[in-house]
Design an enzyme around this catalytic site. Structure first.
Site, mmCIF file in Angstrom:
data_model
loop_
_atom_site.group_PDB
_atom_site.id
_atom_site.type_symbol
_atom_site.label_atom_id
_atom_site.label_comp_id
_atom_site.label_asym_id
_atom_site.label_seq_id
_atom_site.Cartn_x
_atom_site.Cartn_y
_atom_site.Cartn_z
ATOM 1 N N MET A 29 3.444 -5.213 -1.902
ATOM 2 C CA MET A 29 2.573 -5.744 -2.949
ATOM 3 C C MET A 29 1.115 -5.492 -2.565
ATOM 4 O O MET A 29 0.201 -6.172 -3.043
ATOM 5 C CB MET A 29 2.842 -7.233 -3.152
ATOM 6 C CG MET A 29 4.272 -7.488 -3.604
ATOM 7 S SD MET A 29 4.467 -8.946 -4.636
ATOM 8 C CE MET A 29 4.000 -10.213 -3.517
ATOM 9 N N ASN A 31 -2.402 -4.905 -0.081
ATOM 10 C CA ASN A 31 -3.128 -5.564 1.002
ATOM 11 C C ASN A 31 -2.402 -5.266 2.325
ATOM 12 O O ASN A 31 -2.006 -6.152 3.066
ATOM 13 C CB ASN A 31 -3.265 -7.072 0.754
ATOM 14 C CG ASN A 31 -4.293 -7.680 1.709
ATOM 15 O OD1 ASN A 31 -3.999 -8.572 2.460
ATOM 16 N ND2 ASN A 31 -5.480 -7.132 1.716
ATOM 17 N N HIS A 36 3.074 -3.779 7.415
ATOM 18 C CA HIS A 36 3.432 -2.663 6.516
ATOM 19 C C HIS A 36 3.348 -1.334 7.267
ATOM 20 O O HIS A 36 4.177 -0.450 7.089
ATOM 21 C CB HIS A 36 2.475 -2.609 5.319
ATOM 22 C CG HIS A 36 2.516 -3.830 4.450
ATOM 23 N ND1 HIS A 36 1.492 -4.746 4.412
ATOM 24 C CD2 HIS A 36 3.462 -4.285 3.599
ATOM 25 C CE1 HIS A 36 1.794 -5.710 3.560
ATOM 26 N NE2 HIS A 36 2.994 -5.465 3.050
ATOM 27 N N GLY A 150 10.769 -6.054 5.997
ATOM 28 C CA GLY A 150 10.419 -6.806 7.209
ATOM 29 C C GLY A 150 11.348 -7.997 7.407
ATOM 30 O O GLY A 150 11.792 -8.614 6.435
ATOM 31 N N LYS A 152 10.262 -10.611 8.593
ATOM 32 C CA LYS A 152 9.403 -11.794 8.419
ATOM 33 C C LYS A 152 9.899 -12.626 7.245
ATOM 34 O O LYS A 152 9.984 -13.842 7.321
ATOM 35 C CB LYS A 152 7.960 -11.360 8.192
ATOM 36 C CG LYS A 152 7.073 -12.541 7.974
ATOM 37 C CD LYS A 152 5.737 -12.176 7.407
ATOM 38 C CE LYS A 152 5.094 -13.405 6.830
ATOM 39 N NZ LYS A 152 5.329 -13.583 5.417
ATOM 40 N N ARG A 190 -1.258 -12.733 2.693
ATOM 41 C CA ARG A 190 -1.951 -13.963 2.294
ATOM 42 C C ARG A 190 -2.881 -14.500 3.382
ATOM 43 O O ARG A 190 -3.668 -15.400 3.111
ATOM 44 C CB ARG A 190 -0.924 -15.035 1.953
ATOM 45 C CG ARG A 190 -0.218 -14.800 0.644
ATOM 46 C CD ARG A 190 0.625 -16.013 0.301
ATOM 47 N NE ARG A 190 0.985 -16.045 -1.092
ATOM 48 C CZ ARG A 190 2.066 -15.465 -1.588
ATOM 49 N NH1 ARG A 190 2.876 -14.798 -0.800
ATOM 50 N NH2 ARG A 190 2.321 -15.540 -2.879
HETATM 51 O O1 PAF Z 1 8.011 -8.568 0.377
HETATM 52 C C1 PAF Z 1 7.293 -8.163 -0.552
HETATM 53 O O2 PAF Z 1 6.153 -7.720 -0.362
HETATM 54 C C2 PAF Z 1 7.808 -8.230 -1.976
HETATM 55 O O3 PAF Z 1 8.603 -9.353 -2.176
HETATM 56 C C3 PAF Z 1 8.559 -6.953 -2.410
HETATM 57 C C4 PAF Z 1 9.793 -6.701 -1.589
HETATM 58 C C5 PAF Z 1 7.606 -5.770 -2.299
HETATM 59 C C6 PAF Z 1 8.999 -7.074 -3.864
HETATM 60 O O4 PAF Z 1 7.914 -7.274 -4.710
#
Ligand code: PAF
Length: 510
Positions: A29, A31, A36, A150, A152, A190
């Site tokens: 999503m 950021n 990532h 992840g 997490k 976040r």
């Molecule tokens: O973990 C996330 O960032 C979100 O839940 C995902 C898997 C990209 C789905 O929107």
């Protein structure tokens, strides 16, 4: 390959049609942070597939409008980060692309009730349905071979694994351990919204969990009330703090070797989650199966690849048989047998060929126990009740602290009934006879014709499965793998995938 940014679903579909190689898919999503980056670089380093990162803030998984509005949006920086860490393509769709208005083909999915009725699912109504809906939509558009997620978001990971199974999606889920910041808190998009004080509180929370894990490794005990008291004393609002089974998310039971200690706290407007895995001993893999199923070769390779101890229980029965022959003992006399069992020591030691040697009372017998003479008595000796009892106890002693893969005929049923992964490896009689016939090291290949070999295998199977003590039977919770038509490496990879699926990477005891 030219790096591309794709924004429209039609463009993605066109691009997909022209891509010949398989795809690793990393949904995000935005950021992007080191968590990532680890996902993207793991995908890049693991194989030569094309790496596609998606950046889409999925409105369906937000149960709170303000949270959606405040979600950090850093798209230009994200593009740089994704490309410089191994992404070949980035998909940045709009809300309308993913959820075209009035499109009846969009499936709004429900997450597994069992898995979403715990932890975050209790307070974030509809959140996991939204995650399932978007990931299902993206997988159908992208058709990846691998999906990287992840650990997490452990609950999300379980729910998406369940989705893949339920919807029979042809994609393998690969997970990476939680990545933590310099101060120990889990990396999350976040985190940028945290005030200095919030950050202090979450640091305290995470360090309490990590401390609990450390203490558990020493004394195998956990006291949730004590942790709750400490957190409350710091005025931390706890949403939940639970000890659960890591796969079912039901309350942990005493027998569970691995349990999940998961918590969520609220700091101002921000809600943060963290977890640790508590493990009593390192994992055990049990591999059972009939002769000729490829057990030994597969087990040795798995031990090497996963850095586990290889426990060849068959070699222990052979080692005892060797001593009985050498000392010329009439093992049918109970007293004689008791004496020999009282004094025998069977030890495995790694050798310079990166295999292991078997020692009986300090004498190396690796080669000798494979002789025809031993083969002819081992089955009789291993069916004696006292022998079985004695060697099963020895095997359990070796497995006390786990970290091993054991092969035999009664590992999953008798020796290690609580093994984390149980495999029942088998192959058709035709295939096993063919393998024995083409085994250059086996005398059978020269002396016995194929038809007779098949008959001999049938007899051996019957004897193994019908003997009174520890017969060869598949444990209820074992996964059967029929190896006909598969190469050794394919079977090994399949078992390693199953292992990775069962054992959270971050649960490893260092
Ligand atoms: O973990 C996330 O960032 C979100 O839940 C995902 C898997 C990209 C789905 O929107």
């Amino acid at each position: 390959m030219k790096k591309v940014i794709i924004r429209k679903t039609e463009d993605l579909e066109n691009w997909r049609r022209n891509i010949k190689s398989e795809i690793n898919f990393i949904p995000t999503m935005g950021n992007l942070h080191n968590g990532h980056i680890k996902l993207i670089s793991t995908a890049k380093n693991e194989n030569s597939n094309i790496n596609l990162v998606s950046i889409f803030i999925n409105p369906l998984q937000f149960d709170n409008k303000l949270d959606l509005e405040n979600y950090p949006k850093t798209i230009d920086n994200d593009i740089k980060i994704a490309f410089s860490n191994g992404a070949d393509a980035i998909f940045i769709p709009s809300d309308e692309d993913i959820y075209p208005p009035n499109n009846k083909n969009i499936k709004f999915l429900k997450a597994s009730i069992e898995l979403s009725s715990a932890l975050c699912g209790l307070n974030r109504i509809g959140h996991f349905d939204g995650v399932c809906t978007v990931v299902y939509r993206l997988i159908n558009l992208i058709k990846p071979k691998n999906l990287y997620l992840g650990e997490k978001d452990w609950q999300q990971l379980l729910i998406l694994k369940d989705l893949v199974l339920r919807k029979k999606l042809n994609v393998a889920i690969k997970s990476i351990p939680t990545q933590r910041d310099f101060d120990g808190i889990p990396l999350s998009s976040r985190n940028v919204n945290l005030s200095k004080n919030d950050r202090k509180l979450i640091r305290f929370f995470s360090s309490e969990l990590l401390e609990a894990k450390k203490n558990f490794q020493q004394d195998k005990k956990i006291n949730l009330n004590e942790i709750t008291k400490k957190l409350s004393a710091k005025k931390i609002t706890i949403e939940y703090l639970e000890l659960l089974h890591p796969h079912t998310l039901q309350k942990a039971s005493l027998e569970d070797n691995i349990s999940l200690l998961a918590g969520a706290i609220r700091c101002g407007e921000t809600r943060l989650i963290d977890h640790v895995f508590l493990m009593k001993r390192r994992p055990i893999i049990a591999i059972d199966g009939p002769a000729g199923s490829g057990k030994s070769t597969v087990t040795k390779l798995i031990a090497k690849k996963l850095k586990l101890l290889y426990l060849d229980t068959g070699a222990m029965y052979r080692a005892l048989s060797w001593l009985i022959l050498k000392e010329n003992i009439d093992y049918k006399k109970e007293k004689n047998l008791q004496n020999i069992l009282k004094d025998i020591s069977i030890v495995f030691k790694p050798n310079t060929n990166s295999h292991q040697d078997v020692y009986v009372n300090n004498c190396c017998v690796t080669e000798e126990i494979r002789s025809q003479k031993i083969s002819s008595i081992v089955s009789k000796i291993s069916s004696i009740k006292e022998v079985r009892k004695f060697l099963v106890e020895e095997q359990r002693k070796i497995g006390e602290s786990g970290g091993l893969v054991a092969e035999g005929r009664d590992i999953g049923t008798t020796v290690f009934p609580h093994a984390e992964l149980k495999i029942f490896l088998t192959a058709s009689i035709d295939e096993r006879a063919k393998r024995r016939k083409s085994d250059k090291n086996s005398k059978d290949s020269q002396e016995i014709d194929l038809h007779t070999l098949k008959e001999l295998i049938k007899i051996r199977d019957f004897e193994d499965s019908n003997r009174e003590i520890s017969p060869l039977i598949k444990a209820n919770d074992a996964i059967e793998i029929i190896t006909d038509g598969y190469s050794i490496n394919e079977v090994v990879d399949k078992i390693i995938d199953l292992y990775n699926d069962k054992i959270p990477k971050e649960s490893e005891i260092k």
